[in-house]
Structure formats: structure tokens, C-alpha cells
Design a protein around this motif. Structure first.
Motif, PDB file in Angstrom:
ATOM      1  N   ASN A  45       0.838  -1.188   0.000  1.00  0.00           N
ATOM      2  CA  ASN A  45       0.000   0.000   0.000  1.00  0.00           C
ATOM      3  C   ASN A  45       0.880   1.248   0.000  1.00  0.00           C
ATOM      4  N   HIS A  46       1.632   1.391  -1.045  1.00  0.00           N
ATOM      5  CA  HIS A  46       2.564   2.496  -1.168  1.00  0.00           C
ATOM      6  C   HIS A  46       2.559   2.963  -2.619  1.00  0.00           C
ATOM      7  N   GLY A  47       3.268   4.036  -2.904  1.00  0.00           N
ATOM      8  CA  GLY A  47       3.293   4.546  -4.257  1.00  0.00           C
ATOM      9  C   GLY A  47       1.920   5.044  -4.684  1.00  0.00           C
ATOM     10  N   TYR A  48       1.454   4.580  -5.815  1.00  0.00           N
ATOM     11  CA  TYR A  48       0.133   4.993  -6.317  1.00  0.00           C
ATOM     12  C   TYR A  48      -0.975   4.630  -5.339  1.00  0.00           C
ATOM     13  N   TRP A  49      -0.858   3.473  -4.693  1.00  0.00           N
ATOM     14  CA  TRP A  49      -1.916   3.006  -3.797  1.00  0.00           C
ATOM     15  C   TRP A  49      -1.941   3.771  -2.477  1.00  0.00           C
ATOM     16  N   ASN A  50      -0.959   4.600  -2.235  1.00  0.00           N
ATOM     17  CA  ASN A  50      -0.946   5.428  -1.034  1.00  0.00           C
ATOM     18  C   ASN A  50      -1.178   6.897  -1.365  1.00  0.00           C
ATOM     19  N   SER A  51      -1.566   7.160  -2.607  1.00  0.00           N
ATOM     20  CA  SER A  51      -1.752   8.531  -3.063  1.00  0.00           C
ATOM     21  C   SER A  51      -3.102   9.078  -2.614  1.00  0.00           C
ATOM     22  N   THR A  52      -3.157  10.380  -2.385  1.00  0.00           N
ATOM     23  CA  THR A  52      -4.425  11.024  -2.025  1.00  0.00           C
ATOM     24  C   THR A  52      -5.329  11.191  -3.235  1.00  0.00           C
ATOM     25  N   LYS A  53      -4.773  11.018  -4.447  1.00  0.00           N
ATOM     26  CA  LYS A  53      -5.546  11.144  -5.678  1.00  0.00           C
ATOM     27  C   LYS A  53      -5.944   9.783  -6.237  1.00  0.00           C
ATOM     28  N   LEU A  54      -5.957   8.780  -5.386  1.00  0.00           N
ATOM     29  CA  LEU A  54      -6.226   7.417  -5.818  1.00  0.00           C
ATOM     30  C   LEU A  54      -7.588   7.290  -6.501  1.00  0.00           C
TER      31      LEU A  54
END
Length: 557
Positions: free
Chosen positions: A315-324
Motif C-alpha cells: 500500500n505504497h506509491g500509487y496506492w498510497n496517493s491522495t488522488k487514488l
């Protein structure tokens, strides 16, 4: 006011393909207007962005703003995602190419499967997902002169441990065998989908992947490969992850797929564990910023930027983004754009298992050009009969649910989907029992439900023949990090086993065939049911159930 549509294939981001005159009509409420534009059908798959603009008296183009559901002022723009024209009429069937019910069954390969394609076509199947097509670590000894396989040293190698994603398995027939199979599929008018994996084999992988592997530190601080993923496998350590912080890893994936598609003219891809792509792990800052004895950093700035050493947290990178929930998945956009530009009617199907904190993943896949393949329908149907079906295939008794369980399932599936999105519903999976075993007399009703729903049905292997049982194929794993041990004097495996043995508790000790040392089974793996019951651990299909310690009650004299 005019509407402009931009394509996704050209390199220039300002390319406008078409202009359409927008008709303005009064809405139902005051100060509300409805804008309508008419345009023809889209001529190929792709991402088509639209935007409504207006032109002032000076001839300057300005973007038009509107109110969204939260009454905020936003630009009047959006995106059409165009899928293959016949996707809604597809009936997909999954086959494991070399699967055998018993050891006495004859060997299966591309040639034997090509002879059966006519039967599948006659049953109304329009697409076949062939599981296990790509090259594995089978230890094939190949005679270059005769062009024949002389020996297969490891025929039982995992079909998901891929050594080269751009070539078919030589054990199953190699280049000539798969080309012949594709020729027969075209004659039978069957579309062929094959595996697409973000991971590769951890043993004897192709040289092109060696500089892109991801690493972690074990409990003793040793640098090892980042094994496995939260997907299907026979053994968790069969596969290793690539470093998707590097653009090279992205290009490797796309180039492998494009080369395979170009060579054999396949019709689509099945993305293994698509709900987790790209697996960008959390940076191990403690290790990466470690200083040596001379006071200098142990790793270079480039190695730190690339995140060569990580902690196993997906759950990091894209999956931890606020714009998911706003932006599409970039790796899927890149993959779809590249292949749709060359193969306009190409299929992308992505596994989406769902689960805690994964509720919206099917919506993200759909917004990114991938058709989600869901696995929740068998779980919902089984609950009607008092059966709790778990991800690893375990079936436990539960209180029978009423028909509202299907309504809840249906609403949850579409909760995060964009308008007009397609879904694929699975009847079964590798680690699950067949429908005839789960639903018994209600099997035909469950089949009717699968095919009468608006989603695309996907059946699995021999269930269309009425089979009830099968041998295990793959399991579904998840990673669970263990706490790092404190600094202490090292003990042998045998001594550890003897120290930890408790006479009041059953404990299984087995012998490692490689090291010939007795050791206690310790594992980094657990399946979905193990999260609910800490006493159960699944090790490649074998379950260990530890008995609880019985409290000794002192008898009162």
C-alpha cells in the motif's frame, strides 16, 4: 459552445481530433442548462478525452465550468474509455493447459489442446483464457539441431513462475506448438487470452530481468530477493518482484507483452493480481540511509531514488496517493495505450479479489482501461446455503443468509464503478471447489444467475463437464512480516526445536530435505482465513491446526 474530443494515441497532448457543436437546452431547475452533443461511433479502442469550451467575441477559447455533485465549480470535461465492440457478448472459459486430474492421465500440451478447440466453440464459448502458457523453469534440455525437447528436468515447476514473459513454454510445445494452436483458434473463431504477470520466476530467470529485481532485508539483515506477491502461487518463494520505481521495469513488461502479441496474434491479456499493480513497496529508509564506518552513505543517491531495498508494504506509491480515486492507474494507462495503438481490438482483463481496504479497486481498474474480473459471486451464493467460502478454498459452516445477500453483492460491485463499465463474474477459481460441490442441487440455479446477470460470465476448467472435485492447482497467499529478533547467541535449528517444544502442545517438526536438519515450521504466509483464526496457517495446501493449551486446574482437596 463546442465540444472537442482528443485521442490517446498521438504524442502531442494538445491534438484535437474532432469538434462538435453543442446544443444548449434549459434544465429542470432555474439557472440550469443541459448541453447535448452528437457524434459518430468510436472507430477503435482507446481513451478519448472530451472538454466543453466557449469562444468569446475576441475569438479566444475559454474552458467552461460546471458544478459537480458536491456543488464545487469544476471544468466541464471527462473521458470515454472505448472497449472492443463485442465485449458484452463474450463467454470466457479458463483452462490450465497442462492440468491433469490423475497422474495416469496423458500429458497435455498445445497440440492436444488445439484438437479440443472445436468442442469449446460448439458449446457456445467465445473466448479462452489459457493459464500457464508462458515459459517456466522446467529445466528443458533442447536440441537446437533437431529442434526437439530432449529432456524435462522439472515438469512440476509452477506455471506462474515465469522465466521469460515473451515466449511460450517449451515443455508444452514452444514456438511451433503455440503458433499451431493460435491457427486452430482463428479457424474456430475463438479469442485467446494469456497470462500477464508483474513478477517473474525467482530461479533461472532471463538475464534481462536481473538488474530490475527488488530486494529486502531478512530478520538477520541479509539482503535477499523480494519474494512473492498477494496473488496466486504454488509456493510463495517461486516468484520475485521487479522494481517498479524504475521505468525500465515498466518498459520490460510492455515490450514483453507487445512482442508476444505481435508474434502470435493473441487477443487479450489476463493480468495476474491486477488489483495490486504496480507493486511499489515502501522504501527501507533505515537501511538505505545507513552510513558506513567511514561516515559515507552505504548506497548511492541513484540507488536510494530507485528504492533498491524496501519493506514489504504494497500500500505504497500509487496506492498510497491522495488522488487514488481521482486519477487512473498510470501503469494500466501506459499498457493499454501502447497495445491499443498497435492492436485496436485488444482485451485487458484484471483479477480483482477485493477485501478490506480493496473495496474500490474494481472502479480503479475500470477507469484505467482494464475489465475487472471479480470473485465475489460464489461467496455470496454459498452464504445462502450456510457455507462461508474463503479465499483459500476452505468452506466453513455459517448462518444461512437470505436473498438480500445477492442484492448487497450486486450493489457493492457497482458502488465505485464509472458509468457503463463492464465486469466479469467468475463461477469458480483455482483454490475453490466447483459449483456442483458448493451448491449441490441448486447448481443449475446458480449457473442461470451467472448467465442472466448483466455482467460477462467466466467459467472454470472442467465445471462445464459436471465435475465436482479436482486436484489442487494454486493457492492464494498474502505476506505477513515477522518481528525482527533481538540480538542473541545463535542456536542450531535442532536446539531451537528442542527449546520451543511444549509437552502440552502438539507441534510438528519435519526434516528439511536439502539441509537434513530438523526444524520447526515457521512461515511468512497466511491465507484469508488465517487472518480470522490465528491458529490456522496454510502452507501450500497443508493446514496445521494447533490445539489450544489446556489450563490445568488445581483440584481442591
Amino acid at each position: 459552445r463546442q465540444m472537442c474530443i482528443r485521442d490517446s494515441f498521438t504524442t502531442c497532448p494538445l491534438t484535437v481530433m474532432t469538434w462538435h457543436l453543442v446544443k444548449v437546452q434549459p434544465g429542470n431547475n432555474k439557472d440550469e442548462y443541459v448541453l447535448k452533443a452528437k457524434f459518430n461511433k468510436f472507430w477503435r479502442c482507446g481513451f478519448y478525452d472530451w472538454r466543453i469550451v466557449s469562444m468569446n467575441e475576441e475569438g479566444k477559447i475559454e474552458m467552461l465550468k460546471t458544478c459537480d455533485q458536491s456543488h464545487e465549480r469544476v471544468f466541464a470535461q471527462g473521458r470515454f474509455i472505448v472497449q472492443p465492440r463485442d465485449i458484452a457478448e463474450q463467454q470466457i472459459h479458463e483452462i490450465m493447459v497442462d492440468y491433469k486430474d490423475t497422474d495416469s492421465d496423458p500429458d497435455k500440451n498445445f497440440l492436444t489442446l488445439s484438437k479440443e478447440l472445436g468442442q469449446y466453440s460448439a458449446q457456445g464459448i467465445t473466448s479462452l483464457y489459457l493459464f500457464g502458457v508462458l515459459e517456466r523453469d522446467n529445466g528443458v534440455v533442447y536440441d537446437e539441431v533437431l529442434g526437439e525437447v530432449q529432456e524435462i528436468q522439472r515438469p512440476g515447476a509452477s506455471p506462474l513462475a515465469i522465466t521469460d514473459r515473451s515466449f511460450p513454454s517449451r515443455m508444452l510445445g514452444g514456438d511451433r506448438g503455440f503458433a499451431a494452436l493460435m491457427g486452430e483458434a482463428k479457424k474456430a473463431k475463438l479469442k485467446i487470452l494469456v497470462d500477464c504477470l508483474s513478477r517473474v520466476s525467482s530461479s533461472r530467470l532471463h538475464r534481462k530481468y536481473k538488474n530490475s529485481l527488488l530486494h529486502v532485508l531478512d530478520g538477520e539483515g541479509k539482503l535477499i530477493l523480494c519474494y512473492g506477491t498477494d496473488g496466486r502461487a504454488i509456493k510463495y518463494e517461486d516468484t520475485a518482484l521487479l522494481n517498479y520505481r524504475k521505468l525500465k521495469s515498466w518498459n520490460l513488461l510492455i515490450n514483453d507483452v507487445a512482442a508476444f502479441t505481435r508474434r502470435y496474434d493473441i487477443d487479450g491479456l489476463h493480468l495476474d493480481n491486477g488489483q495490486a499493480w504496480p507493486q511499489i513497496m515502501e522504501l527501507d529508509e533505515y537501511e538505505m540511509y545507513r552510513h558506513e564506518a567511514d561516515g559515507k552513505l552505504a548506497y548511492s543517491e541513484k540507488e536510494i531514488l530507485n528504492g533498491e531495498v524496501v519493506i514489504k508494504n504494497e500500500n505504497h506509491g500509487y496506492w498510497n496517493s491522495t488522488k487514488l480515486d481521482t486519477y487512473a492507474n498510470p501503469i494500466f494507462i501506459k499498457l493499454c495505450r501502447r497495445l491499443w495503438a498497435e492492436f485496436p481490438e485488444f482485451y485487458f482483463v484484471g483479477e480483482c479479489w477485493g477485501g478490506t481496504s480493496f473495496e474500490s479497486r474494481q472502479g480503479i481498474l475500470a477507469r484505467s482501461g482494464v475489465i475487472p474480473r471479480l470473485f465475489k459471486l460464489p461467496i455470496a451464493i454459498a452464504s445462502l446455503f450456510g457455507k462461508h467460502l474463503q479465499k483459500d478454498g476452505a468452506v466453513n459452516p455459517c448462518h444461512p443468509q437470505n436473498v438480500n445477500a445477492l442484492r448487497t453483492w450486486y450493489e457493492q460491485n457497482r458502488r465505485f464503478l464509472p458509468e457503463g463499465a463492464y465486469l466479469i463474474q467468475s463461477s469458480s477459481s483455482h483454490s475453490w471447489p466447483y459449483p456442483a460441490h458448493l451448491y449441490e442441487r441448486a447448481t443449475w440455479s446458480a449457473v442461470d444467475l451467472l448467465f442472466f446477470m448483466p455482467d460477462i460470465p467466466m467459467t472454470f476448467m472442467d465445471e462445464i463437464k459436471g465435475s465436482v472435485f479436482r486436484r489442487s492447482t494454486t493457492n492464494v497467499y498474502q505476506a505477513r512480516p515477522l518481528p525482527k529478533p533481538k540480538l542473541q547467541r545463535a542456536k542450531s535449528q535442532l536446539q531451537i526445536a528442542m527449546d520451543e517444544q511444549d509437552p502440552d502442545e502438539e507441534q510438528e517438526i519435519h526434516v528439511d530435505e536439502h539441509k537434513k536438519l530438523a526444524r520447526v515450521k515457521s512461515c511468512l504466509l497466511y491465507t484469508s482465513d488465517a487472518a480470522d483464526d490465528s491458529l490456522r496457517v496454510d502452507l501450500g495446501g497443508r493446514r496445521i491446526i494447533k490445539k489450544k493449551k489446556k489450563k490445568k486446574r488445581k483440584k481442591k482437596k
